[in-house]
Design a protein around this motif. Structure first.
Motif, PDB file in Angstrom:
ATOM      1  N   LYS A   1      -4.826   8.047   1.329  1.00 53.56           N
ATOM      2  CA  LYS A   1      -5.945   7.247   0.798  1.00 53.56           C
ATOM      3  C   LYS A   1      -5.964   7.187  -0.728  1.00 53.56           C
ATOM      4  CE  LYS A   1      -9.141   7.629   4.704  1.00 53.56           C
ATOM      5  NZ  LYS A   1      -8.635   8.735   5.549  1.00 53.56           N
TER       6      LYS A   1
ATOM      7  N   GLY B   1       0.817  -1.201   0.000  1.00 49.15           N
ATOM      8  CA  GLY B   1       0.000   0.000   0.000  1.00 49.15           C
ATOM      9  C   GLY B   1       0.850   1.249   0.000  1.00 49.15           C
TER      10      GLY B   1
ATOM     11  N   PRO C   1      -0.003   4.702   3.423  1.00 48.29           N
ATOM     12  CA  PRO C   1      -1.431   4.773   3.762  1.00 48.29           C
ATOM     13  C   PRO C   1      -1.725   5.645   4.985  1.00 48.29           C
ATOM     14  CG  PRO C   1      -0.819   2.511   3.256  1.00 48.29           C
ATOM     15  CD  PRO C   1       0.452   3.298   3.289  1.00 48.29           C
TER      16      PRO C   1
END
Lengths: 164, 734
Positions: free
Chosen positions: B177, B48, B60
């Motif tokens: 995000k 991520g 993140p």
């Protein structure tokens, strides 16, 4: 073999008796915050506390250190960089390259332990550690901040440093 | 900017990065500098983590990892570059961490991070444009990702401190995000990137705390000398004390039985090494090792013979003229009053607090080095050539330097030595650390120089002509002969150049001549913080005070009369004079000196306040600086560099590197005296920025430190100081 009490822990070190305390700390105990700068007690990069006194560990053989002697290195000055000297150093960004700063901080901490409100003259006499980046200006200011003579904010305001 | 790397491939490549993560925001969290492997901070995040482009990785949790390749040696470049990128990125400064890229990574990605060399005060000024564009491009991609998600035009979304909002619908999200989606978006067209005006800056331009301070307060910062690798051996070396000499032989049998000694070996024609299980044991054995040197043809050279050699260049016919306006010698000869003076400046050493070192591990198809270097790409090239492995089989892990000052830039002597030693121990890392004595005796010194200056004034006290002849050693002749065009080494006249922008002389006159005669010695020379602006600043600016005195003029007024065509030089001179209160009364016994000079694309001026006791004790009370570096990224760090330049410059009042029997005399701090805190004056700084250029910071002010102080000594004693160190004049810095 020698027994060294460093930062409250006892260490058995397998070295020749003439090995400088500095190299036993760095190479046997593995604490590398204490620096080699000259090997002849001139620069102070190797400064540690021996029973509360600041000493230059490059020029003290381990044979001269008793198992009961208390050695404090930069790693043992505080658990979380909370010693007033460390906090003052952080507040006005004293370090540049940082290499000499372990020794500078140990020397400043020893000075403040003896003289909680040192004068400029006291600082001149106690702080003979060499810094090639030239952080002396801020070291002096940070010692006064650590001593509570000024705050970081008032020092910055009075420092002659520019704002844009 | 090219950016095609997906987040997946970044996760793989990132594991090979040298990590330089530092705690953000000045909190108590510690910065870790791991010698290899992956940053603990980044690794903990797992997948991520998205590379938006070369400069920006977003996690993140909204952490922004800002990456670059310039070296951090205390000058604050890492923090400054992070401020510039974060400014354009529009992220939350308290969530910024930094990561250094290795030379191998940069090469593998076709130098997407561009120049690694960190010298010439270029770290900020020559990367500011492309790093800011990198930050801006990343912002545009992150905003586009949010706009795509919300299906609104990107023009309707905005960002504040990493929080993206769409005002029309009241929706908001964060960089963390949308990062994964943003990483898949094509980078914007270069032409569409508009950089912020400095008047809109919120992070850049502010006196923010450094990102790398925390680890320097508790011993956790890992310098090259501190590196620990499994199974590592330790080495130290001795090179022939006389340059040009050779290693004839050594008697290994005398030390072979000493504790921990593994090997004694010849490193090159002039150097021997001892390898042991600890550095101290290697050092002790090397000190005990009987060595036979052939000291060669330079064994009789000394400082006096070098001075005579340079003196011949003051009047010789082999000089070239750089500026030759009018006829300065003729105009001076015809003047009502004239003056001539000879100045001299000795060699000096870099003396970084961290001695030279590197750790090398050589495998059959991989060569690795851990080194404090100002130019990891030069280290990579040296590693490749000395190991015999191609560049893509080599890797350089650059560690933050315990001082650079130019010593760790061009000549990668340390790499070649480290590789030669490690060849004897395939697969085993060997850390080589020089003793202080070796470091002092085998530097690339600031060049020695002399100058003969002549000037005339008319009955009105106006300058009629100025003639400067510099004689001294050439850095280019030693380090880069190809840079000398048509036999004219203009680099040695740095700061006296007629051309604008980099190191232009601050005065114009109808009769002006500058000349250089090359006089090389056997000592190797190299760039030393400020390089040739140091001695040229002393020559010109101290002599200007002598001429002003002859003209019966105030030194400031005399300079101003010659600077009408140099508004930026004049701007800093006036700013320093105003801040210092030039002309206003001083305490009894305190005197002022002033100087201005240009170097590294910036304009500097200084006023020093000095007293001299009847015993010749020189006390520098206060130094006031004005620096126009065009734009400023962190004014507190600019001040730190100026404060540092005072100390680095003032040490040359104490100490020199002298030569006896072909070798350097000053081999440790007992005879190379470095300035201490007691001698440090109060330093004040003003930044009269003109904003239409980007100049350097680390080096520009050093060239006015010494001349301002020497001019104040001249004012105090009535006698000019024409040679250094001060001990030669019966003066002592206190």
């Amino acid at each position: 073999m020698a027994q060294l009490n460093i930062n409250g822990r006892s260490h058995q070190v397998d070295v020749e008796p003439d090995t400088p305390l500095l190299w036993a700390i760095r190479e046997q105990v593995g604490l590398t915050g204490t620096k080699y700068g000259c090997g002849v007690a001139q620069c102070g990069a190797c400064s540690v506390h021996l029973n509360g006194e600041v000493v230059r560990s490059c020029s003290i053989p381990v044979s001269a250190v008793k198992p009961t002697d208390r050695i404090t290195t930069i790693e043992g000055l505080s658990k979380d960089s909370s010693h007033p000297v460390q906090k003052a150093w952080a507040a006005i960004d004293v370090p540049q390259c940082g290499y000499c700063q372990s020794g500078q901080i140990m020397a400043a901490a020893a000075l403040l332990a003896k003289k909680p409100k040192p004068t400029d003259k006291d600082i001149d006499e106690a702080m003979s550690n060499i810094c090639r980046c030239g952080t002396y200006h801020r070291i002096r200011a940070a010692i006064h901040i650590a001593a509570g003579r000024v705050t970081a904010e008032t020092d910055i305001a009075a420092s002659g440093r520019p704002t844009v | 900017m090219k950016n095609t790397t997906s987040s997946k491939s970044v996760n793989i490549s990132r594991r090979q990065f040298l990590v330089g993560s530092a705690a953000a925001g000045g909190g108590l969290a510690l910065g870790f500098h791991l010698p290899f492997g992956v940053s603990t901070a980044v690794a903990a995040q797992g997948d991520g983590v998205a590379e938006i482009n070369a400069w920006v990785v977003v996690k993140p949790d909204d952490t922004c990892v800002i990456r670059f390749v310039r070296a951090e040696m205390g000058q604050g470049t890492r923090t400054g570059l992070a401020q510039l990128i974060a400014e354009e990125l529009g992220c939350d400064w308290s969530k910024v961490t930094t990561e250094s890229i290795t030379a191998g990574q940069n090469l593998a990605r076709k130098r997407v991070w561009r120049v690694m060399s960190t010298a010439g005060s270029r770290g900020i000024r020559e990367s500011q444009d492309y790093v800011r564009r990198g930050g801006a491009a990343a912002r545009m991609m992150l905003l586009q990702a949010a706009a795509n998600q919300w299906q609104v035009p990107v023009g309707e979304v905005s960002v504040t401190a990493g929080v993206i909002t769409h005002a029309g619908s009241g929706r908001s999200t964060t960089y963390g995000k949308v990062a994964a989606a943003a990483a898949k978006i094509a980078p914007p067209d270069e032409k569409s990137i508009v950089l912020k005006n400095h008047t809109d800056w919120k992070i850049a331009g502010k006196p923010l705390r450094r990102l790398d301070t925390a680890a320097k307060l508790n011993g956790s910062q890992v310098y090259g000398i501190d590196l620990k690798l499994p199974g590592m051996l330790h080495a130290t070396v001795k090179d022939c004390p006389v340059y040009g000499g050779k290693l004839v032989s050594f008697d290994e049998s005398k030390v072979a039985g000493m504790p921990g000694v593994k090997r004694v070996l010849r490193v090159n024609d002039s150097t021997v090494a001892v390898v042991a299980d600890t550095w101290w044991r290697a050092k002790k054995a090397l000190d005990a090792l009987p060595i036979v040197w052939d000291e060669g043809p330079n064994a009789k050279v000394n400082s006096a013979s070098i001075a005579e050699h340079l003196k011949s260049g003051l009047t010789s016919n082999d000089a070239f003229a750089d500026i030759n306006t009018g006829d300065a010698p003729k105009a001076i000869a015809a003047s009502a009053k004239k003056i001539e003076a000879v100045y001299s400046v000795p060699f000096t050493s870099h003396t970084t607090m961290e001695p030279m070192n590197c750790t090398v591990k050589l495998g059959a198809d991989k060569a690795e080095i851990w080194i404090p270097t100002q130019n990891a790409e030069a280290s990579l090239a040296a590693l490749s050539s000395s190991s015999g492995l191609p560049l893509d089989k080599c890797e350089v892990y650059g560690l933050d330097l315990g001082g650079g000052f130019g010593r760790r830039i061009g000549n990668q002597d340390v790499v070649r030595q480290g590789v030669a030693i490690a060849k004897a121990f395939p697969g085993t890392p060997v850390k080589m650390v020089w003793s202080r004595e070796e470091d002092q005796a085998h530097d690339f010194y600031r060049p020695i120089a002399q100058a003969r200056l002549a000037a005339g004034v008319d009955d009105g006290g106006n300058l009629t002509g100025l003639h400067i002849r510099v004689s001294g050693q050439s850095i280019n002749a030693f380090a880069n002969p190809a840079a000398i065009k048509d036999g004219k080494d203009r680099r040695q006249l740095q700061g006296l150049w007629p051309q604008p922008h980099d190191a232009q002389i601050g005065y114009t006159h109808a009769n002006l001549r500058t000349e250089y005669a090359m006089r090389n010695t056997h000592l190797p020379v190299g760039p030393w913080r400020g390089v040739n602006t140091n001695q040229n600043g002393i020559f010109l600016e101290c002599f200007m005070d002598e001429v002003a005195k002859l003209a019966g003029k105030d030194p400031l007024e005399f300079r101003r009369s010659l600077m009408s065509e140099r508004p930026k030089h004049l701007g800093v001179l006036n700013a320093a004079a105003e801040k210092a209160g030039w002309g206003k009364p001083l305490p009894k016994g305190v005197h002022r000196g002033i100087a201005q000079f240009m170097g590294y694309g910036s304009y500097s001026a200084a006023v020093a306040e000095v007293s001299v006791s009847s015993k010749g004790e020189v006390k520098v009370h206060r130094c006031v600086f004005a620096l126009d570096c065009g734009n400023v990224v962190n004014p507190d760090q600019v001040a730190a560099q100026i404060e540092g330049s005072v100390a680095y410059g003032m040490t040359t009042l104490h100490s020199e590197i002298s030569v006896a029997n072909g070798r350097v005399v000053e081999t440790n701090f007992h005879n190379f005296r470095v300035m201490q805190i007691a001698e440090m004056p109060k330093v004040e700084v003003v930044l009269p920025l003109t904003r239409d250029f980007w100049g350097g910071v680390g080096e520009p002010t050093i060239c006015v430190v010494v001349p301002a102080i020497l001019n104040a000594i001249h004012a105090a004693t009535g006698k000019p100081v024409r040679s250094l160190p001060l001990g030669k004049q019966g003066l002592t810095l206190v």
